[in-house]
Scaffold this motif. Structure first.
Motif, PDB file in Angstrom:
ATOM      1  N   GLN A 274      -3.929  -1.938   0.675  1.00 57.00           N
ATOM      2  CA  GLN A 274      -4.262  -1.227  -0.089  1.00 57.00           C
ATOM      3  C   GLN A 274      -2.711   0.050  -0.295  1.00 57.00           C
ATOM      4  O   GLN A 274      -3.242   0.680   0.121  1.00 57.00           O
ATOM      5  CB  GLN A 274      -5.638  -0.112  -0.207  1.00 57.00           C
ATOM      6  N   PRO A 275      -2.434  -0.673  -1.168  1.00 61.52           N
ATOM      7  CA  PRO A 275      -0.926   0.019  -1.219  1.00 61.52           C
ATOM      8  C   PRO A 275      -0.493   1.874  -1.785  1.00 61.52           C
ATOM      9  O   PRO A 275       0.061   1.939  -1.659  1.00 61.52           O
ATOM     10  CB  PRO A 275       0.513  -0.962  -1.554  1.00 61.52           C
ATOM     11  N   GLY A 276      -2.074   1.566  -2.401  1.00 60.83           N
ATOM     12  CA  GLY A 276      -1.610   3.530  -2.945  1.00 60.83           C
ATOM     13  C   GLY A 276      -2.681   4.043  -1.891  1.00 60.83           C
ATOM     14  O   GLY A 276      -2.946   5.595  -2.380  1.00 60.83           O
ATOM     15  N   ALA A 277      -3.343   3.746  -0.242  1.00 64.70           N
ATOM     16  CA  ALA A 277      -3.875   4.258   0.055  1.00 64.70           C
ATOM     17  C   ALA A 277      -2.657   5.287   1.064  1.00 64.70           C
ATOM     18  O   ALA A 277      -2.162   5.030   2.081  1.00 64.70           O
ATOM     19  CB  ALA A 277      -4.702   3.756   1.182  1.00 64.70           C
ATOM     20  N   VAL A 278      -2.639   6.339   0.894  1.00 66.71           N
ATOM     21  CA  VAL A 278      -1.364   7.233   1.456  1.00 66.71           C
ATOM     22  C   VAL A 278      -1.837   7.756   2.663  1.00 66.71           C
ATOM     23  O   VAL A 278      -0.582   8.127   3.182  1.00 66.71           O
ATOM     24  CB  VAL A 278      -1.413   8.790   0.337  1.00 66.71           C
TER      25      VAL A 278
ATOM     26  N   ALA B 110      10.701   1.576  -8.806  1.00 63.75           N
ATOM     27  CA  ALA B 110       8.947   1.650  -9.573  1.00 63.75           C
ATOM     28  C   ALA B 110       8.573   0.798  -8.678  1.00 63.75           C
ATOM     29  O   ALA B 110       8.444   0.891  -7.455  1.00 63.75           O
ATOM     30  CB  ALA B 110       9.099   0.282 -10.564  1.00 63.75           C
ATOM     31  N   ALA B 111       7.203   1.946  -8.605  1.00 67.42           N
ATOM     32  CA  ALA B 111       5.618   1.495  -8.438  1.00 67.42           C
ATOM     33  C   ALA B 111       5.489   0.815  -8.166  1.00 67.42           C
ATOM     34  O   ALA B 111       4.879  -0.582  -9.176  1.00 67.42           O
ATOM     35  CB  ALA B 111       4.405   2.707  -8.678  1.00 67.42           C
ATOM     36  N   GLU B 112       5.475  -0.198  -6.929  1.00 68.73           N
ATOM     37  CA  GLU B 112       5.143  -1.625  -7.073  1.00 68.73           C
ATOM     38  C   GLU B 112       3.564  -1.310  -6.359  1.00 68.73           C
ATOM     39  O   GLU B 112       3.291  -1.126  -5.355  1.00 68.73           O
ATOM     40  CB  GLU B 112       5.917  -2.018  -5.842  1.00 68.73           C
ATOM     41  N   THR B 113       2.799  -2.025  -7.333  1.00 68.90           N
ATOM     42  CA  THR B 113       0.871  -2.312  -6.329  1.00 68.90           C
ATOM     43  C   THR B 113       0.485  -3.491  -5.860  1.00 68.90           C
ATOM     44  O   THR B 113      -0.535  -3.834  -5.771  1.00 68.90           O
ATOM     45  CB  THR B 113       0.219  -2.218  -8.259  1.00 68.90           C
TER      46      THR B 113
END
Length: 121
Positions: free
Chosen positions: A57-61, A2-5
């Motif tokens: 920012q956990p979604g900043a690839v 699961a994507a953890e935000t």
């Protein structure tokens, strides 16, 4: 998976931040010469800042790729900046560089998943 935000939760970023702090402070206890101190401090601080960016920012690839790039640069720095003869500083560069690059690459899929979940892809 699961994507953890949730911010400040990915262990890989915490480890990179601690490794960066270790590199930045390592001139205190390692033998050093010309090029060593500045290199370790600059790369260490940059790794800490990149880790904080990733944690916030956990979604900043792109932040994970920054970890990887900084790790590779730190790994080659003993040869580039001419301090390979100083064992403590060199090993610090090599170990922290491998940790940063490896964990940066490891966190890319998770960061990508969080990013995709956030933007609805």
């Amino acid at each position: 998976m699961a994507a953890e935000t949730k911010s400040f939760s990915r262990w890989q970023d915490w480890v990179v931040g601690v490794a960066g702090l270790y590199a930045a402070l390592s001139p205190i206890w390692t033998e050093h010469g010309r090029g060593t101190t500045g290199t370790l401090i600059v790369f260490g601080v940059l790794l800490v800042l990149a880790a904080l960016w990733s944690l916030a920012q956990p979604g900043a690839v792109s932040s994970e790729y920054v970890h990887t790039a900084l790790g590779v640069l730190l790994f080659i720095s003993p040869w580039v900046f001419g301090y390979a003869a100083y064992a403590g500083a060199s090993w610090t560069s090599w170990v922290v560089g491998v940790i940063a690059a490896g964990l940066g690459l490891w966190a890319v899929p998770e960061s990508t998943e969080v990013h995709r979940a956030a933007v609805g892809h």
